[in-house]
Design an enzyme around this catalytic site. Structure first.
Site, PDB file in Angstrom:
ATOM      1  N   GLU A  15       0.766  -1.342  -0.154  1.00 21.12           N
ATOM      2  CA  GLU A  15      -0.030  -0.058   0.025  1.00 21.12           C
ATOM      3  C   GLU A  15       0.952   1.331  -0.052  1.00 21.12           C
ATOM      4  O   GLU A  15       0.327   2.405  -0.095  1.00 21.12           O
ATOM      5  CB  GLU A  15      -0.935   0.044   1.234  1.00 21.12           C
ATOM      6  CG  GLU A  15      -1.961  -1.235   1.115  1.00 21.12           C
ATOM      7  CD  GLU A  15      -2.873  -0.991   2.347  1.00 21.12           C
ATOM      8  OE1 GLU A  15      -3.942  -0.134   2.233  1.00 21.12           O
ATOM      9  OE2 GLU A  15      -2.557  -1.586   3.164  1.00 21.12           O
ATOM     10  N   SER A 167      -6.567  -2.020   1.332  1.00 25.45           N
ATOM     11  CA  SER A 167      -6.708  -1.997  -0.187  1.00 25.45           C
ATOM     12  C   SER A 167      -6.966  -3.360  -1.017  1.00 25.45           C
ATOM     13  O   SER A 167      -6.670  -3.301  -2.145  1.00 25.45           O
ATOM     14  CB  SER A 167      -5.306  -1.238  -0.775  1.00 25.45           C
ATOM     15  OG  SER A 167      -5.177  -0.072  -0.320  1.00 25.45           O
ATOM     16  N   TYR A 241      -8.090   1.609  -7.665  1.00 24.88           N
ATOM     17  CA  TYR A 241      -7.178   2.581  -8.014  1.00 24.88           C
ATOM     18  C   TYR A 241      -6.967   2.708  -9.799  1.00 24.88           C
ATOM     19  O   TYR A 241      -6.154   3.408 -10.090  1.00 24.88           O
ATOM     20  CB  TYR A 241      -5.698   2.274  -7.352  1.00 24.88           C
ATOM     21  CG  TYR A 241      -5.759   2.075  -5.948  1.00 24.88           C
ATOM     22  CD1 TYR A 241      -6.035   3.441  -5.324  1.00 24.88           C
ATOM     23  CD2 TYR A 241      -5.774   1.099  -5.159  1.00 24.88           C
ATOM     24  CE1 TYR A 241      -6.403   3.460  -3.938  1.00 24.88           C
ATOM     25  CE2 TYR A 241      -5.808   1.154  -3.872  1.00 24.88           C
ATOM     26  CZ  TYR A 241      -6.210   2.328  -3.314  1.00 24.88           C
ATOM     27  OH  TYR A 241      -6.276   2.324  -1.773  1.00 24.88           O
ATOM     28  N   ARG A 280     -13.298   5.608   7.868  1.00 27.26           N
ATOM     29  CA  ARG A 280     -13.955   5.470   6.887  1.00 27.26           C
ATOM     30  C   ARG A 280     -14.855   4.007   7.058  1.00 27.26           C
ATOM     31  O   ARG A 280     -13.940   2.970   7.347  1.00 27.26           O
ATOM     32  CB  ARG A 280     -13.499   5.359   5.484  1.00 27.26           C
ATOM     33  CG  ARG A 280     -14.220   5.551   4.343  1.00 27.26           C
ATOM     34  CD  ARG A 280     -13.629   5.220   2.931  1.00 27.26           C
ATOM     35  NE  ARG A 280     -13.323   3.572   2.834  1.00 27.26           N
ATOM     36  CZ  ARG A 280     -12.185   3.317   2.320  1.00 27.26           C
ATOM     37  NH1 ARG A 280     -11.226   4.230   2.040  1.00 27.26           N
ATOM     38  NH2 ARG A 280     -11.989   1.956   2.330  1.00 27.26           N
ATOM     39  N   ASP A 282     -17.076   0.751   5.504  1.00 31.89           N
ATOM     40  CA  ASP A 282     -17.662   0.271   4.471  1.00 31.89           C
ATOM     41  C   ASP A 282     -18.672  -0.747   4.833  1.00 31.89           C
ATOM     42  O   ASP A 282     -18.567  -1.536   5.564  1.00 31.89           O
ATOM     43  CB  ASP A 282     -16.330  -0.519   3.688  1.00 31.89           C
ATOM     44  CG  ASP A 282     -15.292   0.517   3.070  1.00 31.89           C
ATOM     45  OD1 ASP A 282     -15.563   1.643   2.966  1.00 31.89           O
ATOM     46  OD2 ASP A 282     -14.166  -0.222   2.932  1.00 31.89           O
ATOM     47  N   GLU A 296     -15.940  -3.391   6.802  1.00 32.83           N
ATOM     48  CA  GLU A 296     -14.506  -3.130   7.534  1.00 32.83           C
ATOM     49  C   GLU A 296     -14.390  -1.791   7.743  1.00 32.83           C
ATOM     50  O   GLU A 296     -15.349  -0.825   7.303  1.00 32.83           O
ATOM     51  CB  GLU A 296     -13.404  -3.556   6.756  1.00 32.83           C
ATOM     52  CG  GLU A 296     -13.290  -2.657   5.238  1.00 32.83           C
ATOM     53  CD  GLU A 296     -11.799  -3.235   4.794  1.00 32.83           C
ATOM     54  OE1 GLU A 296     -11.239  -4.245   4.968  1.00 32.83           O
ATOM     55  OE2 GLU A 296     -11.470  -2.506   3.698  1.00 32.83           O
ATOM     56  N   ASN A 298     -11.626   1.590   8.196  1.00 35.22           N
ATOM     57  CA  ASN A 298     -10.383   1.975   7.594  1.00 35.22           C
ATOM     58  C   ASN A 298      -9.916   3.302   8.435  1.00 35.22           C
ATOM     59  O   ASN A 298     -10.561   4.327   8.334  1.00 35.22           O
ATOM     60  CB  ASN A 298     -10.357   2.350   6.098  1.00 35.22           C
ATOM     61  CG  ASN A 298      -9.039   2.651   5.476  1.00 35.22           C
ATOM     62  OD1 ASN A 298      -8.028   3.186   6.019  1.00 35.22           O
ATOM     63  ND2 ASN A 298      -8.882   2.033   4.203  1.00 35.22           N
ATOM     64  N   GLY A 302      -7.822   6.409   2.322  1.00 39.19           N
ATOM     65  CA  GLY A 302      -6.967   6.954   1.150  1.00 39.19           C
ATOM     66  C   GLY A 302      -7.532   8.369   0.919  1.00 39.19           C
ATOM     67  O   GLY A 302      -8.336   8.759   1.120  1.00 39.19           O
TER      68      GLY A 302
END
Length: 340
Positions: A15, A167, A241, A280, A282, A296, A298, A302
């Site tokens: 990452e 990621s 990405y 964040r 999800d 999950e 984070n 990002g």
């Protein structure tokens, strides 16, 4: 006097590439009239800062300082934009705690816990209106019997992923038993993820990602959600990405009741896990049941131009520069009286 910010990036995992992009965006957005910004790169071999003239300055790890032309530079705050280890698993936070430098992310314990997906699910169990998929946690000692353990406990299809990865590195969707062993090996062998694998039953539904942060006043601010629609089998590294593979809708098309329910769940997750700074979450909204399923959390999301948090900040009517300044000021100021 301008505050001195150590913008920490790099890392020990795959990452790192994303970390550099995130840090570059944050640096671009930060107000140079308010902050002196010093990018600090952390790798397995060295910690360093590169000056504007291209001189590489090693970091003194005794006090996290730089010796620039005989002047010892120390920092007012560390802005951590380092995805994966050691920035997201609590190691860096523990070091900064020991030397007394405030930082913008969750603390060491929360960071370590949330890097472990299965342990996180155990802590958030019981939050109102939140559901978790049935799962199995496999350790290195289980590797020979892993496929058998999964088949005995779960029903196809599966998500197979490193328990402490990010990621979507090392992650696979398994639709047939013939694919299981390869997916398990891929997850077990993912670098610097602790040799633990989480296998979950697949939840069919819409996928969302939503940010939340605590500002300098102690208020929790939930950002608008983003819906993720990808042409890939699931939201993997390439989908995240590589441009054009994913449609990201911010703000997401949710009913007012769904927005209110999601906001309450995310606030409860933030409080239950004792989060700080921005995180964040999800989640899936299951087809046919309207249940929110946790995927999950984070703790170092990002921050590339196309990342969810910048999208959501803009959708909330904020400038990224103001948002990042809020995180810095919240980290520096004495802890306010917390409000949910």
């Amino acid at each position: 006097m301008k505050k001195k910010i150590a913008l920490i990036t790099g890392g020990y995992t795959g990452e790192a590439e994303v970390s550099f992009k995130s840090a570059a965006f944050v640096q671009e957005q930060l107000d140079k009239q308010k902050y002196d910004i010093y990018p600090i790169t952390i790798t397995l071999d060295t910690w360093f800062h590169v000056t504007e003239t291209g001189i590489k300055i090693p970091v003194n790890r005794e006090n996290f300082s730089l010796d620039i032309d005989g002047h010892i530079l120390t920092f007012d705050v560390a802005f951590i934009i380092l995805h994966g280890s050691p920035g997201e698993d609590g190691r860096l936070q523990g070091y900064l705690d020991m030397i007394g430098i405030p930082y913008t992310s969750c603390g060491a314990l929360t960071s370590a816990l949330t890097m472990n997906k299965e342990y996180t699910k155990a802590v958030i169990a019981g939050i109102q209106d939140l559901y978790v998929a049935k799962s199995v946690l496999l350790f290195g000692a289980d590797r020979k019997e892993a496929a058998e353990i999964v088949q005995q406990n779960l029903t196809l299809p599966y998500f197979v992923k490193p328990n402490a990865g990010g990621s979507s590195i090392g992650m696979s969707k398994v639709k047939a038993l013939s694919e299981l062993q390869e997916a398990l090996d891929k997850a077990f062998d993912a670098a610097n993820t602790g040799c633990q694998v989480l296998v979950e039953e697949f939840v069919t539904g819409r996928e969302f990602s939503q940010g939340i942060f605590r500002n300098a006043k102690g208020e929790l601010v939930v950002l608008p959600a983003t819906e993720v629609r990808t042409t890939r089998e699931f939201f993997d590294f390439e989908a995240k990405y590589v441009a054009g593979l994913t449609e990201e809708i911010t703000p997401a098309d949710l009913t007012e009741e769904q927005k209110e329910r999601a906001s309450g769940i995310i606030r409860d997750i933030y409080v239950r896990l004792d989060c700080k700074g921005m995180v964040r979450v999800d989640f899936f909204l299951e087809t046919g049941t309207d249940k929110f399923y946790f995927i999950e959390i984070n703790t170092i999301p990002g921050q590339t131009p196309q990342s969810f948090i910048p999208q959501q900040v803009r959708a909330a009517g904020m400038k990224e520069s103001d948002f990042y300044a809020e995180l810095i000021e919240a980290a520096i100021l004495p802890a306010p009286k917390l409000q949910r």
